[in-house]
Design a protein around this motif. Structure first.
Motif, PDB file in Angstrom:
ATOM      1  N   ALA A 181       1.037  -1.614   0.126  1.00 54.24           N
ATOM      2  CA  ALA A 181       0.178   0.528   0.300  1.00 54.24           C
ATOM      3  C   ALA A 181       0.710   1.047   0.063  1.00 54.24           C
ATOM      4  CB  ALA A 181      -1.416  -0.564   1.013  1.00 54.24           C
ATOM      5  N   LYS A 182       2.284   1.237   0.755  1.00 50.07           N
ATOM      6  CA  LYS A 182       3.368   2.644   1.095  1.00 50.07           C
ATOM      7  C   LYS A 182       3.272   2.829  -0.337  1.00 50.07           C
ATOM      8  CE  LYS A 182       5.402   5.376   3.480  1.00 50.07           C
ATOM      9  NZ  LYS A 182       6.174   5.496   4.112  1.00 50.07           N
ATOM     10  N   LEU A 183       3.843   2.149  -1.151  1.00 50.05           N
ATOM     11  CA  LEU A 183       4.144   1.659  -2.580  1.00 50.05           C
ATOM     12  C   LEU A 183       3.460   1.894  -3.712  1.00 50.05           C
ATOM     13  CD1 LEU A 183       7.415  -1.428  -3.306  1.00 50.05           C
ATOM     14  CD2 LEU A 183       7.244   0.897  -1.938  1.00 50.05           C
ATOM     15  N   GLN A 184       2.443   1.930  -3.551  1.00 45.17           N
ATOM     16  CA  GLN A 184       0.961   2.414  -4.433  1.00 45.17           C
ATOM     17  C   GLN A 184       1.029   3.751  -4.564  1.00 45.17           C
ATOM     18  OE1 GLN A 184      -1.232  -0.896  -3.106  1.00 45.17           O
ATOM     19  NE2 GLN A 184      -0.946  -2.481  -5.669  1.00 45.17           N
ATOM     20  N   ALA A 185       1.093   4.503  -2.685  1.00 44.55           N
ATOM     21  CA  ALA A 185       0.744   5.551  -2.512  1.00 44.55           C
ATOM     22  C   ALA A 185       1.842   7.220  -2.807  1.00 44.55           C
ATOM     23  CB  ALA A 185       0.456   5.670  -1.392  1.00 44.55           C
ATOM     24  N   GLY A 186       2.994   6.313  -3.942  1.00 43.30           N
ATOM     25  CA  GLY A 186       3.842   6.951  -3.402  1.00 43.30           C
ATOM     26  C   GLY A 186       5.381   6.786  -2.857  1.00 43.30           C
ATOM     27  N   GLY A 187       5.191   5.989  -2.623  1.00 46.71           N
ATOM     28  CA  GLY A 187       6.799   4.880  -1.925  1.00 46.71           C
ATOM     29  C   GLY A 187       7.723   4.086  -2.973  1.00 46.71           C
ATOM     30  N   ALA A 188       7.553   3.798  -4.086  1.00 48.58           N
ATOM     31  CA  ALA A 188       8.210   4.040  -4.890  1.00 48.58           C
ATOM     32  C   ALA A 188       9.144   4.273  -5.713  1.00 48.58           C
ATOM     33  CB  ALA A 188       6.964   3.223  -6.160  1.00 48.58           C
ATOM     34  N   ARG A 189       8.957   5.975  -5.631  1.00 48.38           N
ATOM     35  CA  ARG A 189       9.467   7.474  -6.129  1.00 48.38           C
ATOM     36  C   ARG A 189       9.962   7.722  -4.186  1.00 48.38           C
ATOM     37  NH1 ARG A 189       4.733   8.037  -8.328  1.00 48.38           N
ATOM     38  NH2 ARG A 189       4.521   9.590  -6.539  1.00 48.38           N
ATOM     39  N   GLU A 190       9.793   7.080  -3.690  1.00 44.31           N
ATOM     40  CA  GLU A 190      11.013   8.060  -2.259  1.00 44.31           C
ATOM     41  C   GLU A 190      11.371   6.606  -1.482  1.00 44.31           C
ATOM     42  OE1 GLU A 190       9.297   8.327   2.291  1.00 44.31           O
ATOM     43  OE2 GLU A 190       8.052   7.816   1.107  1.00 44.31           O
ATOM     44  N   TYR A 191      11.769   5.533  -2.374  1.00 48.51           N
ATOM     45  CA  TYR A 191      12.243   4.681  -1.101  1.00 48.51           C
ATOM     46  C   TYR A 191      13.402   3.604  -2.603  1.00 48.51           C
ATOM     47  CZ  TYR A 191       9.543   4.136   2.385  1.00 48.51           C
ATOM     48  OH  TYR A 191       8.980   4.534   3.400  1.00 48.51           O
ATOM     49  N   ASP A 192      14.647   3.243  -1.831  1.00 50.85           N
ATOM     50  CA  ASP A 192      15.174   2.712  -2.907  1.00 50.85           C
ATOM     51  C   ASP A 192      15.449   1.072  -2.786  1.00 50.85           C
ATOM     52  OD1 ASP A 192      16.829   6.006  -3.671  1.00 50.85           O
ATOM     53  OD2 ASP A 192      17.510   5.646  -2.084  1.00 50.85           O
ATOM     54  N   LEU A 193      15.402   0.859  -2.363  1.00 56.26           N
ATOM     55  CA  LEU A 193      15.464  -0.900  -1.825  1.00 56.26           C
ATOM     56  C   LEU A 193      14.211  -0.839  -0.906  1.00 56.26           C
ATOM     57  CD1 LEU A 193      18.868  -1.130  -1.183  1.00 56.26           C
ATOM     58  CD2 LEU A 193      17.430  -1.837  -3.162  1.00 56.26           C
ATOM     59  N   VAL A 194      13.778  -2.111  -1.320  1.00 57.18           N
ATOM     60  CA  VAL A 194      12.379  -2.450  -0.685  1.00 57.18           C
ATOM     61  C   VAL A 194      12.333  -4.295  -1.090  1.00 57.18           C
ATOM     62  CG1 VAL A 194      11.067  -3.272  -2.668  1.00 57.18           C
ATOM     63  CG2 VAL A 194       9.554  -2.461  -0.329  1.00 57.18           C
ATOM     64  N   VAL A 195      12.005  -4.686   0.602  1.00 56.46           N
ATOM     65  CA  VAL A 195      11.720  -6.416   0.552  1.00 56.46           C
ATOM     66  C   VAL A 195      11.204  -7.196   0.887  1.00 56.46           C
ATOM     67  CG1 VAL A 195      13.336  -7.561   2.214  1.00 56.46           C
ATOM     68  CG2 VAL A 195      14.128  -5.288   2.356  1.00 56.46           C
ATOM     69  N   PRO A 196      10.182  -6.968  -0.242  1.00 54.00           N
ATOM     70  CA  PRO A 196       9.135  -7.923   0.148  1.00 54.00           C
ATOM     71  C   PRO A 196       8.933  -9.711  -0.268  1.00 54.00           C
ATOM     72  CG  PRO A 196      10.438  -7.538  -2.581  1.00 54.00           C
ATOM     73  CD  PRO A 196      10.749  -6.946  -1.191  1.00 54.00           C
ATOM     74  N   PRO A 197       8.331  -9.654   0.692  1.00 54.45           N
ATOM     75  CA  PRO A 197       8.183 -11.303   0.398  1.00 54.45           C
ATOM     76  C   PRO A 197       8.205 -11.958  -1.254  1.00 54.45           C
ATOM     77  CG  PRO A 197       6.453 -11.056   1.288  1.00 54.45           C
ATOM     78  CD  PRO A 197       6.966  -9.701   1.262  1.00 54.45           C
ATOM     79  N   ASP A 198       8.953 -12.864  -1.345  1.00 54.11           N
ATOM     80  CA  ASP A 198       8.751 -13.947  -2.636  1.00 54.11           C
ATOM     81  C   ASP A 198       7.537 -13.628  -3.582  1.00 54.11           C
ATOM     82  OD1 ASP A 198       7.695 -15.682  -1.532  1.00 54.11           O
ATOM     83  OD2 ASP A 198       9.461 -17.248  -1.175  1.00 54.11           O
ATOM     84  N   TYR A 199       6.432 -14.247  -2.841  1.00 54.21           N
ATOM     85  CA  TYR A 199       5.137 -13.902  -4.120  1.00 54.21           C
ATOM     86  C   TYR A 199       5.548 -12.772  -3.628  1.00 54.21           C
ATOM     87  CZ  TYR A 199       3.477 -13.528   0.626  1.00 54.21           C
ATOM     88  OH  TYR A 199       2.515 -13.433   1.818  1.00 54.21           O
ATOM     89  N   TYR A 200       5.730 -11.629  -3.560  1.00 54.67           N
ATOM     90  CA  TYR A 200       5.170 -10.567  -4.091  1.00 54.67           C
ATOM     91  C   TYR A 200       5.962 -10.142  -5.398  1.00 54.67           C
ATOM     92  CZ  TYR A 200       1.377  -8.528  -0.603  1.00 54.67           C
ATOM     93  OH  TYR A 200       0.202  -8.639  -0.057  1.00 54.67           O
ATOM     94  N   VAL A 201       6.895 -11.073  -5.319  1.00 52.21           N
ATOM     95  CA  VAL A 201       7.508  -9.852  -6.259  1.00 52.21           C
ATOM     96  C   VAL A 201       7.238 -10.036  -8.105  1.00 52.21           C
ATOM     97  CG1 VAL A 201       9.485 -10.349  -7.820  1.00 52.21           C
ATOM     98  CG2 VAL A 201       9.676 -10.884  -5.020  1.00 52.21           C
ATOM     99  N   ALA A 202       6.568 -10.712  -8.234  1.00 49.25           N
ATOM    100  CA  ALA A 202       6.052 -10.784  -9.333  1.00 49.25           C
ATOM    101  C   ALA A 202       4.501  -9.955  -9.867  1.00 49.25           C
ATOM    102  CB  ALA A 202       5.442 -12.304 -10.030  1.00 49.25           C
ATOM    103  N   GLU A 203       3.966 -10.039  -8.893  1.00 52.91           N
ATOM    104  CA  GLU A 203       2.785  -9.045  -8.492  1.00 52.91           C
ATOM    105  C   GLU A 203       3.305  -6.785  -8.585  1.00 52.91           C
ATOM    106  OE1 GLU A 203      -1.301  -7.818  -5.691  1.00 52.91           O
ATOM    107  OE2 GLU A 203       0.931  -9.504  -5.115  1.00 52.91           O
TER     108      GLU A 203
END
Length: 341
Positions: free
Chosen positions: A60-82
């Motif tokens: 939710a944070k990335l979709q709300a603009g965090g994709a332009r705020e953070y340089d790195l993020v640590v998702p679970p494996d099954y989130y990577v493709a999504e």
């Protein structure tokens, strides 16, 4: 067991003089401060480190603009493709991550991200059951401790994570934790609703382990490394992988599509794949390292612990959570209904 990099604890960073900034979004309590300080010292940079407790919150944070705020993020494996489909993370340039060669062969081409196109493996582990040995009335070896009233052992907490917890119910029912059959998911939903009414509800991994340690809960559903950490404080706490099997997972590091400092992000990705750095991370958080070259630097107690590195007969009962794809709205609906009841 928490052996860190020799001498790192004495390093001091003059933050006001740092020439750059790196923004990381990670799970709570998942990397030793000394590792972050070493990167800051080495690259004359300041790290801004934010945390989350559940992947839904991260997404939710990335979709709300965090994709332009953070340089790195640590998702679970099954989130990577999504995340890749949604355009939230970017493909990686492997020429800028030469330490990828240090990975175990099995993690150089994982199913969740073929060729590690979008992510770098970070830590792996299992999800199972932890309990207070002195408080239970009979052996704990099944997901039934949550889902079968006859196996009730005392106040319990389920993990506040959609796919993990629905998956545990599916495993108890004899299905794959990746089952998308609507009828099977309805069965799992009812199990979870009933368990919620009998138990203490849901908690993130850090809250769950804290309440187990404090004695508020007798049994919790949690990640392996989180429990291994508190076993250092209380040897009454036991971690088991249920006889029905459970989750094996990999958390991975990805670069958001709009990462503002990609050069430093690449430097950090390569840094965490250095053998001594990778070992320091695992020696701190008690999870298994995907970095084969780290083995000489890992605490032998960690490396030889079958609960951390499960033997083949146990691995055979474990599943990686797969990307739900078109079935994701169904999982979301089931989870919403469970949490609302």
């Amino acid at each position: 067991m928490k052996r860190l990099i020799a001498g790192l604890g004495t390093l001091l960073l003059l933050v006001g003089m740092a020439k750059g900034e790196l923004r990381i979004f990670n799970w709570s309590d998942y990397i030793p401060e000394e590792v972050l300080v070493e990167f800051e010292r080495r690259y004359d940079v300041r790290i801004i480190y934010d945390t989350f407790e559940a992947p839904e919150a991260m997404m939710a944070k990335l979709q709300a603009g965090g994709a332009r705020e953070y340089d790195l993020v640590v998702p679970p494996d099954y989130y990577v493709a999504e995340m890749a489909r949604a355009g939230l993370i970017q493909p990686l340039d492997h020429d800028r991550i030469p330490n990828l060669k240090n990975l175990y062969p099995e993690f150089q081409n994982p199913d969740y991200d073929p060729g590690n196109r979008y992510s770098v493996p970070y830590q792996w582990g299992t999800t199972g059951i932890a309990y207070r040995a002195s408080e239970v009335k009979q052996p704990v070896d099944s997901w039934g401790v949550f889902f079968d009233p006859a196996q009730y052992q005392g106040p319990f907490l389920l993990l506040d994570e959609m796919r993990e917890t629905i998956g545990a119910a599916l495993k108890y029912l004899g299905y794959s934790l990746n089952d998308t059959d609507p009828a099977h998911l309805e069965e799992a939903k009812q199990l979870l609703i009933d368990a919620k009414r009998r138990g203490l509800g849901f908690a993130g991994s850090v809250e769950g382990r804290s309440r187990l340690l404090a004695g508020d809960a007798v049994v919790v559903h949690n990640y392996s490394g989180d429990i291994f950490q508190i076993q250092e404080e209380d040897d009454d706490i036991v971690y088991v992988i249920p006889k029905e099997g459970g989750t094996i997972w990999m958390d991975a590091v990805a670069m958001p599509a709009g990462a503002p400092h990609p050069d430093l992000a690449y430097a950090f990705l390569n840094f965490i794949l250095e053998p001594e750095i990778a070992a320091a991370i695992s020696n701190y958080n008690y999870y298994a390292s995907p970095v084969q070259a780290a083995e000489p630097y890992l605490d032998p107690e960690l490396l030889n612990d079958p609960a951390v590195y499960p033997p083949p007969e146990v691995r055979a009962k474990l599943e990686f959570i797969r990307d739900a794809g078109a079935a994701l709205p169904l999982f979301d609906r089931i989870w919403t209904e469970v949490k609302a009841r």
